[in-house]
Design a protein around this motif. Structure first.
Motif, PDB file in Angstrom:
ATOM      1  N   PHE A 186       0.852  -1.194   0.000  1.00 39.59           N
ATOM      2  CA  PHE A 186       0.000   0.000   0.000  1.00 39.59           C
ATOM      3  C   PHE A 186       0.890   1.248   0.000  1.00 39.59           C
ATOM      4  CE2 PHE A 186      -4.431  -1.311   1.051  1.00 39.59           C
ATOM      5  CZ  PHE A 186      -4.222  -2.685   1.080  1.00 39.59           C
ATOM      6  N   PRO A 187       1.072   1.894  -1.155  1.00 36.32           N
ATOM      7  CA  PRO A 187       1.809   3.158  -1.138  1.00 36.32           C
ATOM      8  C   PRO A 187       0.888   4.259  -0.610  1.00 36.32           C
ATOM      9  CG  PRO A 187       1.663   2.201  -3.361  1.00 36.32           C
ATOM     10  CD  PRO A 187       0.646   1.538  -2.514  1.00 36.32           C
ATOM     11  N   VAL A 188       1.226   4.774   0.541  1.00 36.08           N
ATOM     12  CA  VAL A 188       0.347   5.785   1.167  1.00 36.08           C
ATOM     13  C   VAL A 188       1.138   7.037   1.532  1.00 36.08           C
ATOM     14  CG1 VAL A 188      -1.402   4.170   2.009  1.00 36.08           C
ATOM     15  CG2 VAL A 188       0.595   4.614   3.428  1.00 36.08           C
ATOM     16  N   GLY A 189       2.102   7.359   0.684  1.00 37.13           N
ATOM     17  CA  GLY A 189       2.971   8.491   0.992  1.00 37.13           C
ATOM     18  C   GLY A 189       2.455   9.829   0.483  1.00 37.13           C
ATOM     19  N   GLY A 190       1.472   9.792  -0.421  1.00 33.04           N
ATOM     20  CA  GLY A 190       1.037  11.028  -1.102  1.00 33.04           C
ATOM     21  C   GLY A 190       0.529  12.094  -0.139  1.00 33.04           C
ATOM     22  N   TYR A 191       0.547  13.343  -0.605  1.00 27.74           N
ATOM     23  CA  TYR A 191       0.175  14.465   0.268  1.00 27.74           C
ATOM     24  C   TYR A 191      -1.330  14.690   0.369  1.00 27.74           C
ATOM     25  CZ  TYR A 191       5.118  15.690   0.015  1.00 27.74           C
ATOM     26  OH  TYR A 191       6.473  15.655   0.100  1.00 27.74           O
ATOM     27  N   GLY A 192      -2.085  14.201  -0.611  1.00 33.01           N
ATOM     28  CA  GLY A 192      -3.533  14.413  -0.571  1.00 33.01           C
ATOM     29  C   GLY A 192      -3.907  15.872  -0.632  1.00 33.01           C
ATOM     30  N   THR A 193      -3.203  16.617  -1.488  1.00 35.25           N
ATOM     31  CA  THR A 193      -3.426  18.069  -1.529  1.00 35.25           C
ATOM     32  C   THR A 193      -4.860  18.430  -1.919  1.00 35.25           C
ATOM     33  OG1 THR A 193      -2.321  17.906  -3.671  1.00 35.25           O
ATOM     34  CG2 THR A 193      -1.106  18.973  -1.934  1.00 35.25           C
ATOM     35  N   ARG A 194      -5.504  17.544  -2.694  1.00 37.39           N
ATOM     36  CA  ARG A 194      -6.865  17.875  -3.131  1.00 37.39           C
ATOM     37  C   ARG A 194      -7.853  17.885  -1.975  1.00 37.39           C
ATOM     38  NH1 ARG A 194      -7.065  13.665  -7.926  1.00 37.39           N
ATOM     39  NH2 ARG A 194      -5.374  12.788  -6.691  1.00 37.39           N
ATOM     40  N   PHE A 195      -7.430  17.376  -0.820  1.00 39.52           N
ATOM     41  CA  PHE A 195      -8.326  17.358   0.335  1.00 39.52           C
ATOM     42  C   PHE A 195      -7.900  18.325   1.433  1.00 39.52           C
ATOM     43  CE2 PHE A 195      -9.883  13.635  -1.708  1.00 39.52           C
ATOM     44  CZ  PHE A 195     -11.226  13.618  -1.365  1.00 39.52           C
ATOM     45  N   PRO A 226      -3.750  11.834   7.486  1.00 35.74           N
ATOM     46  CA  PRO A 226      -3.502  11.182   6.192  1.00 35.74           C
ATOM     47  C   PRO A 226      -4.795  11.039   5.404  1.00 35.74           C
ATOM     48  CG  PRO A 226      -2.675   9.825   8.017  1.00 35.74           C
ATOM     49  CD  PRO A 226      -3.439  10.967   8.623  1.00 35.74           C
ATOM     50  N   LYS A 227      -4.737  11.281   4.089  1.00 37.72           N
ATOM     51  CA  LYS A 227      -5.995  11.190   3.320  1.00 37.72           C
ATOM     52  C   LYS A 227      -6.571   9.782   3.382  1.00 37.72           C
ATOM     53  CE  LYS A 227      -4.374  10.254  -1.342  1.00 37.72           C
ATOM     54  NZ  LYS A 227      -4.257  10.596  -2.709  1.00 37.72           N
ATOM     55  N   GLU A 228      -5.702   8.781   3.556  1.00 36.36           N
ATOM     56  CA  GLU A 228      -6.166   7.388   3.616  1.00 36.36           C
ATOM     57  C   GLU A 228      -6.991   7.117   4.872  1.00 36.36           C
ATOM     58  OE1 GLU A 228      -2.990   8.341   3.244  1.00 36.36           O
ATOM     59  OE2 GLU A 228      -2.623   7.868   1.135  1.00 36.36           O
ATOM     60  N   ARG A 230       9.327   3.746   5.072  1.00 32.82           N
ATOM     61  CA  ARG A 230       9.048   5.126   4.675  1.00 32.82           C
ATOM     62  C   ARG A 230       9.669   5.478   3.341  1.00 32.82           C
ATOM     63  NH1 ARG A 230       8.747  10.005   8.940  1.00 32.82           N
ATOM     64  NH2 ARG A 230       7.336   9.042  10.419  1.00 32.82           N
ATOM     65  N   GLN A 231       8.934   6.236   2.578  1.00 32.34           N
ATOM     66  CA  GLN A 231       9.474   6.856   1.360  1.00 32.34           C
ATOM     67  C   GLN A 231       9.902   8.257   1.803  1.00 32.34           C
ATOM     68  OE1 GLN A 231       6.363   7.613  -1.465  1.00 32.34           O
ATOM     69  NE2 GLN A 231       7.762   7.923  -3.179  1.00 32.34           N
ATOM     70  N   LYS A 232      11.181   8.516   1.732  1.00 31.44           N
ATOM     71  CA  LYS A 232      11.653   9.784   2.329  1.00 31.44           C
ATOM     72  C   LYS A 232      11.251  10.992   1.500  1.00 31.44           C
ATOM     73  CE  LYS A 232      15.618   7.662   4.559  1.00 31.44           C
ATOM     74  NZ  LYS A 232      16.124   6.672   3.592  1.00 31.44           N
ATOM     75  N   LYS A 282       8.699  10.915  -4.853  1.00 34.29           N
ATOM     76  CA  LYS A 282       9.170  11.033  -6.233  1.00 34.29           C
ATOM     77  C   LYS A 282       8.338  10.204  -7.190  1.00 34.29           C
ATOM     78  CE  LYS A 282      14.061  11.935  -5.245  1.00 34.29           C
ATOM     79  NZ  LYS A 282      15.371  11.260  -5.318  1.00 34.29           N
ATOM     80  N   GLY A 283       7.113   9.912  -6.805  1.00 30.86           N
ATOM     81  CA  GLY A 283       6.208   9.215  -7.713  1.00 30.86           C
ATOM     82  C   GLY A 283       5.873   7.800  -7.272  1.00 30.86           C
ATOM     83  N   LEU A 284       4.839   7.248  -7.918  1.00 30.47           N
ATOM     84  CA  LEU A 284       4.349   5.908  -7.539  1.00 30.47           C
ATOM     85  C   LEU A 284       5.423   4.839  -7.747  1.00 30.47           C
ATOM     86  CD1 LEU A 284       2.075   4.071  -6.601  1.00 30.47           C
ATOM     87  CD2 LEU A 284       1.206   4.045  -8.948  1.00 30.47           C
ATOM     88  N   HIS A 340       8.603   5.179  -7.572  1.00 28.98           N
ATOM     89  CA  HIS A 340       9.576   5.383  -6.496  1.00 28.98           C
ATOM     90  C   HIS A 340       9.046   4.790  -5.182  1.00 28.98           C
ATOM     91  CE1 HIS A 340      11.660   8.005  -3.454  1.00 28.98           C
ATOM     92  NE2 HIS A 340      12.687   7.669  -4.208  1.00 28.98           N
ATOM     93  N   ALA A 341       7.745   4.970  -4.940  1.00 33.10           N
ATOM     94  CA  ALA A 341       7.126   4.416  -3.724  1.00 33.10           C
ATOM     95  C   ALA A 341       7.171   2.887  -3.755  1.00 33.10           C
ATOM     96  CB  ALA A 341       5.678   4.904  -3.601  1.00 33.10           C
ATOM     97  N   ILE A 342       6.887   2.308  -4.911  1.00 32.96           N
ATOM     98  CA  ILE A 342       6.896   0.832  -5.024  1.00 32.96           C
ATOM     99  C   ILE A 342       8.316   0.319  -4.761  1.00 32.96           C
ATOM    100  CG2 ILE A 342       6.529  -1.143  -6.596  1.00 32.96           C
ATOM    101  CD1 ILE A 342       3.898   0.174  -6.203  1.00 32.96           C
TER     102      ILE A 342
HETATM  103  P1  UTP Z   1      -1.799  10.660  -6.194  1.00 30.74           P
HETATM  104  O1  UTP Z   1      -0.996  11.654  -6.929  1.00 30.74           O
HETATM  105  O2  UTP Z   1      -3.195  10.396  -6.639  1.00 30.74           O
HETATM  106  O3  UTP Z   1      -1.889  11.002  -4.643  1.00 30.74           O
HETATM  107  O4  UTP Z   1      -0.979   9.301  -6.109  1.00 30.74           O
HETATM  108  P2  UTP Z   1      -1.572  12.322  -3.861  1.00 30.74           P
HETATM  109  O5  UTP Z   1      -0.272  12.906  -4.308  1.00 30.74           O
HETATM  110  O6  UTP Z   1      -1.692  11.979  -2.415  1.00 30.74           O
HETATM  111  O7  UTP Z   1      -2.826  13.239  -4.230  1.00 30.74           O
HETATM  112  P3  UTP Z   1      -2.940  14.787  -4.518  1.00 30.74           P
HETATM  113  O8  UTP Z   1      -2.835  14.912  -5.995  1.00 30.74           O
HETATM  114  O9  UTP Z   1      -1.850  15.500  -3.756  1.00 30.74           O
HETATM  115  O10 UTP Z   1      -4.325  15.150  -4.008  1.00 30.74           O
HETATM  116  C1  UTP Z   1      -1.544   8.015  -6.285  1.00 30.74           C
HETATM  117  C2  UTP Z   1      -1.144   7.089  -5.165  1.00 30.74           C
HETATM  118  O11 UTP Z   1       0.266   6.928  -5.090  1.00 30.74           O
HETATM  119  C3  UTP Z   1       0.742   7.235  -3.792  1.00 30.74           C
HETATM  120  C4  UTP Z   1      -0.332   8.114  -3.148  1.00 30.74           C
HETATM  121  O12 UTP Z   1      -0.317   7.972  -1.755  1.00 30.74           O
HETATM  122  C5  UTP Z   1      -1.592   7.570  -3.791  1.00 30.74           C
HETATM  123  O13 UTP Z   1      -2.068   6.416  -3.117  1.00 30.74           O
HETATM  124  N1  UTP Z   1       2.051   7.916  -3.944  1.00 30.74           N
HETATM  125  C6  UTP Z   1       2.231   8.809  -4.952  1.00 30.74           C
HETATM  126  C7  UTP Z   1       3.078   7.635  -3.070  1.00 30.74           C
HETATM  127  O14 UTP Z   1       2.910   6.812  -2.128  1.00 30.74           O
HETATM  128  N2  UTP Z   1       4.274   8.256  -3.236  1.00 30.74           N
HETATM  129  C8  UTP Z   1       4.483   9.153  -4.242  1.00 30.74           C
HETATM  130  O15 UTP Z   1       5.606   9.675  -4.349  1.00 30.74           O
HETATM  131  C9  UTP Z   1       3.434   9.426  -5.108  1.00 30.74           C
END
Ligand code: UTP
Length: 280
Positions: A7-16, A24-26, A101-103, A106-108, A110-112
């Motif tokens: 489960f890559p859950v590092g994203g910032y969730g800026t849209r929320f 965490p958006k998750e 942790r993904q420090k 840098k993208g999906l 990179h997270a994988i």
């Molecule tokens: P998104 O780009 O949809 O998620 O990445 P985000 O960045 O959290 O959303 P916004 O755009 O800022 O609102 C798709 C998935 O990949 C993970 C995110 O957590 C999400 O589940 N991801 C993305 C990472 O874990 N690391 C990254 O560097 C990028």
């Protein structure tokens, strides 16, 4: 046999934002259950009970959610409120959870790659928790359907769905050779194409089965679209070197990474699950 799911859950969730400033958006609830728990339940139902999270800063609530809360257990034990702990207790009994942790984000892809330490050298599932997937009646969970495809072909599998032309630019899109039962052999893939450049209307959503050679490919994958290491680019390489299958799953997917999709999922789950007592 596949036992692990990432489960890559590092994203910032800026849209929320501002909701996701400290949360965490998750962990945002769809009705009464955090998004990530839907994904974990789907994974466990598919037989993938070794769950690995690639987290980032500010995501500790996810680790706490899948750990015992002694205070809560003590307070609620034996009371009429115990029923509210049913689903999370089940998940904690069935699942084994690990974290890395993904420090830097840098993208999906990179997270994988950051998850390699948790997944090792076995094939594994990937769930993007912000895609909430509900299977059609009578079908396995979407990841469960994909495990069946993996067992047949023993290669990486991506879940795809048909999307309207004006939304195709938001997705990774496949060009595939159609086989039977919603299966395609992937010929090429492109990340977030303009609608005139899209090779089909089949968009990749957040469910994958990956074979472990993906890690070596990701190590060599340069940053692509958006200057991020794209999983799509690595999968494209895998498809060129061997076989990658795309599977048009039987079910509905809600894009809970967007506010609109999140509200749709909430309404759907309230009407179809919560009101029927299926969301305890
Ligand atoms: P998104 O780009 O949809 O998620 O990445 P985000 O960045 O959290 O959303 P916004 O755009 O800022 O609102 C798709 C998935 O990949 C993970 C995110 O957590 C999400 O589940 N991801 C993305 C990472 O874990 N690391 C990254 O560097 C990028």
């Amino acid at each position: 046999m596949i036992r692990k799911c990432l489960f890559p859950v590092g994203g910032y969730g800026t849209r929320f934002l501002p909701a996701t400033k400290a949360l965490p958006k998750e962990m945002l609830p769809v009705v009464n259950k955090p998004l990530v728990q839907y994904g974990v339940e789907e994974s466990i139902e598919a037989g993938l009970n070794q769950i690995g999270f690639v987290t980032g800063r500010g995501k500790r609530a996810i680790a706490d959610h899948f750990d015992i809360s002694y205070e809560l257990e003590h307070q609620i034990s034996g009371s009429s409120k115990e029923v509210y702990l049913k689903s999370i207790r089940h998940v904690m009994e069935e699942g084994i959870f690990s974290f890395t942790r993904q420090k830097e984000m840098k993208g999906l892809g990179h997270a994988i790659l950051a998850g390699e330490t948790l997944m090792g050298s076995e094939p594994f599932g990937v769930v993007l928790a912000d895609d909430l997937c509900i299977p059609d009646d009578g079908f396995d969970s979407v990841l469960g359907q994909m495990v069946k495809v993996y067992k047949q072909f023993r290669c990486s599998v991506v879940a795809v769905m048909e999307v309207p032309e004006d939304e195709i630019h938001k997705y990774g899109v496949i060009e595939g050779e159609a086989m039977k039962d919603g299966l395609y052999r992937v010929k090429s893939m492109v990340e977030k194409p303009k609608k005139e450049d899209a090779p089909s209307n089949l968009a990749i959503i957040g469910r994958y089965i990956l074979t472990p050679d993906i890690f070596d490919i990701l190590r060599e994958t340069p940053p692509g679209k958006g200057d991020e290491i794209q999983l799509t680019d690595a999968l494209m390489q895998q498809a060129q070197d061997g076989v990658v299958m795309a599977y048009r799953f039987k079910g509905t997917r809600f894009d809970c990474g967007s506010v609109e999709g999140f509200v749709e999922a909430t309404n759907y789950c309230f009407e179809n699950l919560y009101k029927k007592g299926l969301l305890t």
